[in-house]
Design a protein around this motif. Structure first.
Motif, PDB file in Angstrom:
ATOM      1  N   LEU A   1       5.246   1.427   8.294  1.00  0.00           N
ATOM      2  CA  LEU A   1       4.702   0.084   8.310  1.00  0.00           C
ATOM      3  C   LEU A   1       3.911  -0.190   9.596  1.00  0.00           C
ATOM      4  O   LEU A   1       2.913  -0.919   9.602  1.00  0.00           O
ATOM      5  CB  LEU A   1       5.818  -0.948   8.175  1.00  0.00           C
ATOM      6  CG  LEU A   1       6.448  -1.071   6.781  1.00  0.00           C
ATOM      7  CD1 LEU A   1       7.696  -1.937   6.840  1.00  0.00           C
ATOM      8  CD2 LEU A   1       5.438  -1.663   5.787  1.00  0.00           C
ATOM      9  N   LEU A   2       4.378   0.435  10.691  1.00  0.00           N
ATOM     10  CA  LEU A   2       3.686   0.237  11.969  1.00  0.00           C
ATOM     11  C   LEU A   2       2.430   1.070  12.080  1.00  0.00           C
ATOM     12  O   LEU A   2       1.644   0.911  13.017  1.00  0.00           O
ATOM     13  CB  LEU A   2       4.629   0.566  13.133  1.00  0.00           C
ATOM     14  CG  LEU A   2       5.927  -0.262  13.233  1.00  0.00           C
ATOM     15  CD1 LEU A   2       6.732   0.171  14.448  1.00  0.00           C
ATOM     16  CD2 LEU A   2       5.621  -1.747  13.283  1.00  0.00           C
ATOM     17  N   GLY A   3       2.273   2.013  11.142  1.00  0.00           N
ATOM     18  CA  GLY A   3       1.047   2.826  11.114  1.00  0.00           C
ATOM     19  C   GLY A   3       1.018   3.879  12.177  1.00  0.00           C
ATOM     20  O   GLY A   3      -0.055   4.334  12.597  1.00  0.00           O
TER      21      GLY A   3
ATOM     22  N   VAL B   1      14.386   3.319   9.325  1.00  0.00           N
ATOM     23  CA  VAL B   1      13.544   3.713  10.461  1.00  0.00           C
ATOM     24  C   VAL B   1      12.237   4.334   9.974  1.00  0.00           C
ATOM     25  O   VAL B   1      11.153   4.031  10.481  1.00  0.00           O
ATOM     26  CB  VAL B   1      14.304   4.696  11.384  1.00  0.00           C
ATOM     27  CG1 VAL B   1      13.352   5.284  12.434  1.00  0.00           C
ATOM     28  CG2 VAL B   1      15.458   3.988  12.073  1.00  0.00           C
ATOM     29  N   GLU B   2      12.317   5.206   8.988  1.00  0.00           N
ATOM     30  CA  GLU B   2      11.120   5.856   8.454  1.00  0.00           C
ATOM     31  C   GLU B   2      10.180   4.845   7.820  1.00  0.00           C
ATOM     32  O   GLU B   2       8.952   4.939   7.984  1.00  0.00           O
ATOM     33  CB  GLU B   2      11.523   6.922   7.429  1.00  0.00           C
ATOM     34  CG  GLU B   2      10.372   7.702   6.833  1.00  0.00           C
ATOM     35  CD  GLU B   2       9.554   8.475   7.856  1.00  0.00           C
ATOM     36  OE1 GLU B   2       8.400   8.843   7.524  1.00  0.00           O
ATOM     37  OE2 GLU B   2      10.043   8.698   8.989  1.00  0.00           O
ATOM     38  N   ARG B   3      10.722   3.849   7.132  1.00  0.00           N
ATOM     39  CA  ARG B   3       9.872   2.818   6.540  1.00  0.00           C
ATOM     40  C   ARG B   3       9.191   1.962   7.612  1.00  0.00           C
ATOM     41  O   ARG B   3       8.022   1.619   7.479  1.00  0.00           O
ATOM     42  CB  ARG B   3      10.710   1.948   5.585  1.00  0.00           C
ATOM     43  CG  ARG B   3      11.030   2.678   4.281  1.00  0.00           C
ATOM     44  CD  ARG B   3      11.909   1.892   3.335  1.00  0.00           C
ATOM     45  NE  ARG B   3      11.995   2.604   2.061  1.00  0.00           N
ATOM     46  CZ  ARG B   3      12.771   2.254   1.047  1.00  0.00           C
ATOM     47  NH1 ARG B   3      13.543   1.182   1.155  1.00  0.00           N
ATOM     48  NH2 ARG B   3      12.782   2.952  -0.074  1.00  0.00           N
ATOM     49  N   VAL B   4       9.962   1.639   8.646  1.00  0.00           N
ATOM     50  CA  VAL B   4       9.352   0.871   9.743  1.00  0.00           C
ATOM     51  C   VAL B   4       8.248   1.696  10.401  1.00  0.00           C
ATOM     52  O   VAL B   4       7.176   1.157  10.732  1.00  0.00           O
ATOM     53  CB  VAL B   4      10.435   0.451  10.756  1.00  0.00           C
ATOM     54  CG1 VAL B   4       9.788  -0.156  12.004  1.00  0.00           C
ATOM     55  CG2 VAL B   4      11.398  -0.551  10.115  1.00  0.00           C
TER      56      VAL B   4
ATOM     57  N   ARG C   1      14.781  -2.927  -7.886  1.00  0.00           N
ATOM     58  CA  ARG C   1      15.354  -2.903  -6.542  1.00  0.00           C
ATOM     59  C   ARG C   1      14.294  -3.138  -5.473  1.00  0.00           C
ATOM     60  O   ARG C   1      13.371  -2.337  -5.326  1.00  0.00           O
ATOM     61  CB  ARG C   1      16.032  -1.557  -6.299  1.00  0.00           C
ATOM     62  CG  ARG C   1      16.853  -1.528  -5.016  1.00  0.00           C
ATOM     63  CD  ARG C   1      17.479  -0.160  -4.802  1.00  0.00           C
ATOM     64  NE  ARG C   1      16.476   0.827  -4.416  1.00  0.00           N
ATOM     65  CZ  ARG C   1      16.672   2.132  -4.450  1.00  0.00           C
ATOM     66  NH1 ARG C   1      17.808   2.606  -4.897  1.00  0.00           N
ATOM     67  NH2 ARG C   1      15.714   2.963  -4.061  1.00  0.00           N
ATOM     68  N   PRO C   2      14.412  -4.225  -4.695  1.00  0.00           N
ATOM     69  CA  PRO C   2      13.423  -4.479  -3.641  1.00  0.00           C
ATOM     70  C   PRO C   2      13.642  -3.576  -2.425  1.00  0.00           C
ATOM     71  O   PRO C   2      14.772  -3.299  -2.048  1.00  0.00           O
ATOM     72  CB  PRO C   2      13.655  -5.945  -3.258  1.00  0.00           C
ATOM     73  CG  PRO C   2      14.683  -6.472  -4.206  1.00  0.00           C
ATOM     74  CD  PRO C   2      15.399  -5.299  -4.774  1.00  0.00           C
ATOM     75  N   ASP C   3      12.528  -3.141  -1.836  1.00  0.00           N
ATOM     76  CA  ASP C   3      12.588  -2.417  -0.562  1.00  0.00           C
ATOM     77  C   ASP C   3      12.344  -3.365   0.605  1.00  0.00           C
ATOM     78  O   ASP C   3      12.865  -3.155   1.703  1.00  0.00           O
ATOM     79  CB  ASP C   3      11.528  -1.307  -0.529  1.00  0.00           C
ATOM     80  CG  ASP C   3      11.708  -0.319  -1.662  1.00  0.00           C
ATOM     81  OD1 ASP C   3      12.832   0.174  -1.843  1.00  0.00           O
ATOM     82  OD2 ASP C   3      10.720  -0.048  -2.377  1.00  0.00           O
ATOM     83  N   VAL C   4      11.543  -4.391   0.345  1.00  0.00           N
ATOM     84  CA  VAL C   4      11.162  -5.366   1.365  1.00  0.00           C
ATOM     85  C   VAL C   4      11.296  -6.766   0.766  1.00  0.00           C
ATOM     86  O   VAL C   4      10.843  -7.012  -0.350  1.00  0.00           O
ATOM     87  CB  VAL C   4       9.713  -5.146   1.841  1.00  0.00           C
ATOM     88  CG1 VAL C   4       9.283  -6.260   2.794  1.00  0.00           C
ATOM     89  CG2 VAL C   4       9.571  -3.773   2.513  1.00  0.00           C
ATOM     90  N   VAL C   5      11.930  -7.667   1.516  1.00  0.00           N
ATOM     91  CA  VAL C   5      12.059  -9.071   1.096  1.00  0.00           C
ATOM     92  C   VAL C   5      11.563  -9.932   2.247  1.00  0.00           C
ATOM     93  O   VAL C   5      11.942  -9.718   3.399  1.00  0.00           O
ATOM     94  CB  VAL C   5      13.526  -9.426   0.757  1.00  0.00           C
ATOM     95  CG1 VAL C   5      13.673 -10.934   0.528  1.00  0.00           C
ATOM     96  CG2 VAL C   5      14.004  -8.649  -0.471  1.00  0.00           C
TER      97      VAL C   5
ATOM     98  N   GLU D   1       0.833  -1.208   0.000  1.00  0.00           N
ATOM     99  CA  GLU D   1       0.000   0.000   0.000  1.00  0.00           C
ATOM    100  C   GLU D   1       0.872   1.264   0.000  1.00  0.00           C
ATOM    101  O   GLU D   1       0.519   2.281  -0.593  1.00  0.00           O
ATOM    102  CB  GLU D   1      -0.901   0.019   1.239  1.00  0.00           C
ATOM    103  CG  GLU D   1      -2.032  -0.988   1.208  1.00  0.00           C
ATOM    104  CD  GLU D   1      -2.795  -0.992   2.522  1.00  0.00           C
ATOM    105  OE1 GLU D   1      -2.641  -0.023   3.308  1.00  0.00           O
ATOM    106  OE2 GLU D   1      -3.545  -1.960   2.772  1.00  0.00           O
ATOM    107  N   LEU D   2       2.019   1.183   0.677  1.00  0.00           N
ATOM    108  CA  LEU D   2       2.934   2.325   0.761  1.00  0.00           C
ATOM    109  C   LEU D   2       3.738   2.521  -0.525  1.00  0.00           C
ATOM    110  O   LEU D   2       4.504   3.476  -0.650  1.00  0.00           O
ATOM    111  CB  LEU D   2       3.893   2.143   1.941  1.00  0.00           C
ATOM    112  CG  LEU D   2       3.274   2.232   3.341  1.00  0.00           C
ATOM    113  CD1 LEU D   2       4.268   1.763   4.399  1.00  0.00           C
ATOM    114  CD2 LEU D   2       2.833   3.677   3.635  1.00  0.00           C
ATOM    115  N   GLY D   3       3.575   1.598  -1.465  1.00  0.00           N
ATOM    116  CA  GLY D   3       4.295   1.713  -2.725  1.00  0.00           C
ATOM    117  C   GLY D   3       5.700   1.144  -2.687  1.00  0.00           C
ATOM    118  O   GLY D   3       6.495   1.394  -3.605  1.00  0.00           O
ATOM    119  N   LEU D   4       6.021   0.406  -1.634  1.00  0.00           N
ATOM    120  CA  LEU D   4       7.335  -0.219  -1.544  1.00  0.00           C
ATOM    121  C   LEU D   4       7.393  -1.435  -2.471  1.00  0.00           C
ATOM    122  O   LEU D   4       6.392  -2.114  -2.673  1.00  0.00           O
ATOM    123  CB  LEU D   4       7.633  -0.649  -0.103  1.00  0.00           C
ATOM    124  CG  LEU D   4       7.671   0.475   0.940  1.00  0.00           C
ATOM    125  CD1 LEU D   4       7.877  -0.103   2.334  1.00  0.00           C
ATOM    126  CD2 LEU D   4       8.771   1.476   0.613  1.00  0.00           C
ATOM    127  N   VAL D   5       8.556  -1.691  -3.028  1.00  0.00           N
ATOM    128  CA  VAL D   5       8.746  -2.860  -3.890  1.00  0.00           C
ATOM    129  C   VAL D   5       8.971  -4.068  -2.997  1.00  0.00           C
ATOM    130  O   VAL D   5       9.930  -4.114  -2.222  1.00  0.00           O
ATOM    131  CB  VAL D   5       9.948  -2.671  -4.836  1.00  0.00           C
ATOM    132  CG1 VAL D   5      10.182  -3.940  -5.662  1.00  0.00           C
ATOM    133  CG2 VAL D   5       9.723  -1.469  -5.748  1.00  0.00           C
TER     134      VAL D   5
END
Length: 427
Positions: free
Chosen positions: A425-427, A419-422, A392-396, A353-357
Motif C-alpha cells: 500500500l505504501l508503494g 505487514v506485506e499488505r501495508v 471477506r474484506p481485506d480493508v475496511v 488496484e492491488l486486488g484487495l477487497v
C-alpha cells in the motif's frame, strides 16, 4: 503427588479418563488411570458400553497402590454394581471424590442399577449433578434451596463426607454441604462446549484436595478451573479443554513474539509510513486462537520523519482494535491480525488496484441505540462493512464523524500478511 482415577473411556475424547488425565496433569499432579469400562461414543451419541470384569479393575488398583503414594482418588463411571463394590473395597481410607455417573450427557444409561452406586457414597465427597442428586436422594430439585436439601441428604442420610450438587442443569450455582454447613458457589455463564464438565470438575476437586486444600476452597478453585475449560474449549473436540492454561500460555507467547517481529518490520518502513500514521497513532493487533488480543502499548506514533512504538507488545493493549478484530473473527475466524492507518483516498484506490477487497461503513448512519450503547460503534461498523462487502474484506474504512478521525483498517490472516499488505500500500 499421585491421584488415582477410576473411570470409563470416552472414545470421543471429551470426557472420562482422557478428561481426568488431562485435568490432573494440567494441575501439576501425576494421574494413575484405572479403566472400568469402554464406551462406544462420539459427540452426538453413546452407542453402548462394555464394562470390564470386576477382578480386572481390582488388579489395576492394587498394582498402582503398591507402586505410588496416592493422595486422593477420583471415581467416575463404574458400569456395574460389582465394579462399584470392588472400587469401594480397594479405595477404603483414601480421600475419595465420587462423581456418580448414571448417564451420558445425551441421556444414555451407563450403569444398570443406579442404587448400586450408593455403596460408594459413605466416606466419599460426592459430586452429583441435579438429575443424579435427585435419583440418589429422592429430593425434587427446582431451586438452589432444593440443591442444599439434596446435598444435606447425601451427607446426613447416605453417609457422604461432603456433597457438592453442581448446578449446570439449573442456574450455574454449585451447593456444598460439609461439616453441618451449606456453601453456595455462584457460576458464570461461559460460552463454549460443556461435554466433560462433570469429569473435569471432580478430577480438579480431587487434585486440589491432594494438594492439601480444605474442601470449600477446593470446590471454588475446581469450579473456576472448569469455567475456563469451557471458555477455552475447542470446536474440533466439542468438549471442555482441561489443558486450557497450558495451551493459552503457549499461544500467548507465540502471538507476542510474532507481533514483536512484525512491529519491527513495520517500523523499518520509517519515512514511508510516517504520513499514514493517524493523529491518534497507529496500532497493530494480533489474536490468539483463544480470542485474546495483543497490541502495542501506547501505539505507534510519528517520531520526527520516522515512526516508533511508544511501548512494548502487551495483552489487551488496544481496546479499539481488539473489538474490531474480534468482531471480524465472528464472520471470518481465519483473520487474526489488524492494523489501522490514516484515511486517504489514495490509500483506498491503491488497495483496490492491488486486488484487495475493500469495504466501509458510514458513522453518520449509526443507529441511535448503538450510539447510546457503551462501546458499540466498532462492532456495528465492522458488521455493516462485512455485510456490504458480501465477501471477506481485506480493508475496511470509515470517513469519521464529529470529533472522530477517518480511519483505514488493514486485516490479515497473520501479522506477516498485514505487514506485506501495508508495504504494498505504501508503494
Amino acid at each position: 503427588m499421585a491421584v488415582l482415577i477410576v473411570a470409563g473411556l470416552d472414545t470421543g475424547g471429551g470426557a472420562g479418563l482422557k478428561a481426568d488425565i488431562e485435568t490432573v496433569s494440567a494441575l501439576g499432579e501425576h494421574p494413575l488411570p484405572v479403566l472400568t469400562a469402554v464406551t462406544y461414543q462420539n459427540p452426538s451419541e453413546v452407542r453402548g458400553h462394555h464394562t470390564l470384569p470386576p477382578e480386572v479393575v481390582r488388579e489395576q488398583i492394587r498394582a498402582v497402590k503398591d507402586g505410588f503414594e496416592i493422595k486422593a482418588v477420583k471415581i467416575g463411571m463404574l458400569g456395574s454394581g460389582e465394579v462399584a463394590r470392588v472400587v469401594m473395597e480397594e479405595t477404603e481410607g483414601f480421600t475419595r471424590v465420587f462423581d456418580p455417573v448414571m448417564a451420558s450427557s445425551t441421556g444414555k444409561k451407563l450403569i444398570g442399577n443406579a442404587e448400586s452406586l450408593k455403596t460408594l457414597i459413605p466416606g466419599s465427597i460426592v459430586t452429583p449433578n441435579v438429575p443424579e442428586a435427585e435419583a440418589l436422594t429422592g429430593v425434587k430439585i427446582r431451586s438452589v434451596e432444593d440443591m442444599g436439601k439434596a446435598a444435606k441428604a447425601l451427607v446426613e442420610d447416605l453417609g457422604a463426607e461432603g456433597a457438592v450438587v453442581t448446578g449446570g442443569h439449573l442456574d450455574l450455582t454449585d451447593v456444598l454441604y460439609w461439616r453441618g454447613r451449606l456453601y453456595e458457589f455462584p457460576g458464570e455463564n461461559v460460552m463454549g462446549f460443556t461435554h466433560g464438565t462433570g469429569c473435569a470438575f471432580s478430577s480438579a476437586l480431587a487434585t486440589f484436595l491432594a494438594k492439601g486444600l480444605e474442601l470449600p476452597k477446593a470446590v471454588e478453585m475446581a469450579k473456576r478451573f472448569v469455567e475456563n475449560s469451557i471458555r477455552f474449549s475447542k470446536a474440533e473436540a466439542k468438549a471442555v479443554n482441561p489443558l486450557w492454561e497450558l495451551e493459552r500460555d503457549f499461544h500467548r507467547w507465540k502471538a507476542e513474539k510474532e507481533l514483536e517481529g512484525a512491529v519491527k518490520e513495520l517500523v523499518a518502513f520509517g519515512e514511508r509510513l510516517n504520513p499514514h500514521v493517524p493523529e491518534v497513532g497507529t496500532n497493530f493487533a494480533l489474536a490468539t486462537p483463544f480470542g485474546e488480543v495483543f497490541a502495542v502499548k501506547g501505539r505507534i506514533v510519528r517520531y520526527g520523519k520516522t515512526v516508533k512504538p511508544v511501548g512494548p507488545v502487551e495483552l489487551n493493549a488496544s481496546d479499539h482494535l481488539r473489538r474490531a478484530l474480534l468482531k471480524m473473527r465472528e464472520f471470518y475466524p481465519e483473520l487474526k491480525a489488524v492494523l489501522n492507518l490514516r484515511y486517504s483516498r489514495e490509500l483506498i484506490e491503491k488497495a483496490k488496484e492491488l486486488g484487495l477487497v475493500v469495504s466501509f461503513y458510514d458513522r453518520r448512519e449509526e443507529p441511535e441505540e448503538v450510539k447510546r450503547a457503551e462501546r458499540g460503534t466498532m462492532e456495528w461498523g465492522i458488521e455493516t462493512a462485512v455485510k456490504r462487502a458480501g465477501e471477506r474484506p481485506d480493508v475496511v474504512y470509515h470517513l469519521g464523524d464529529w470529533g472522530k478521525e477517518p480511519m483505514v483498517l488493514v486485516f490479515g490472516r497473520d501479522a506477516g500478511e498485514v505487514v506485506e499488505r501495508v508495504r504494498k500500500l505504501l508503494g
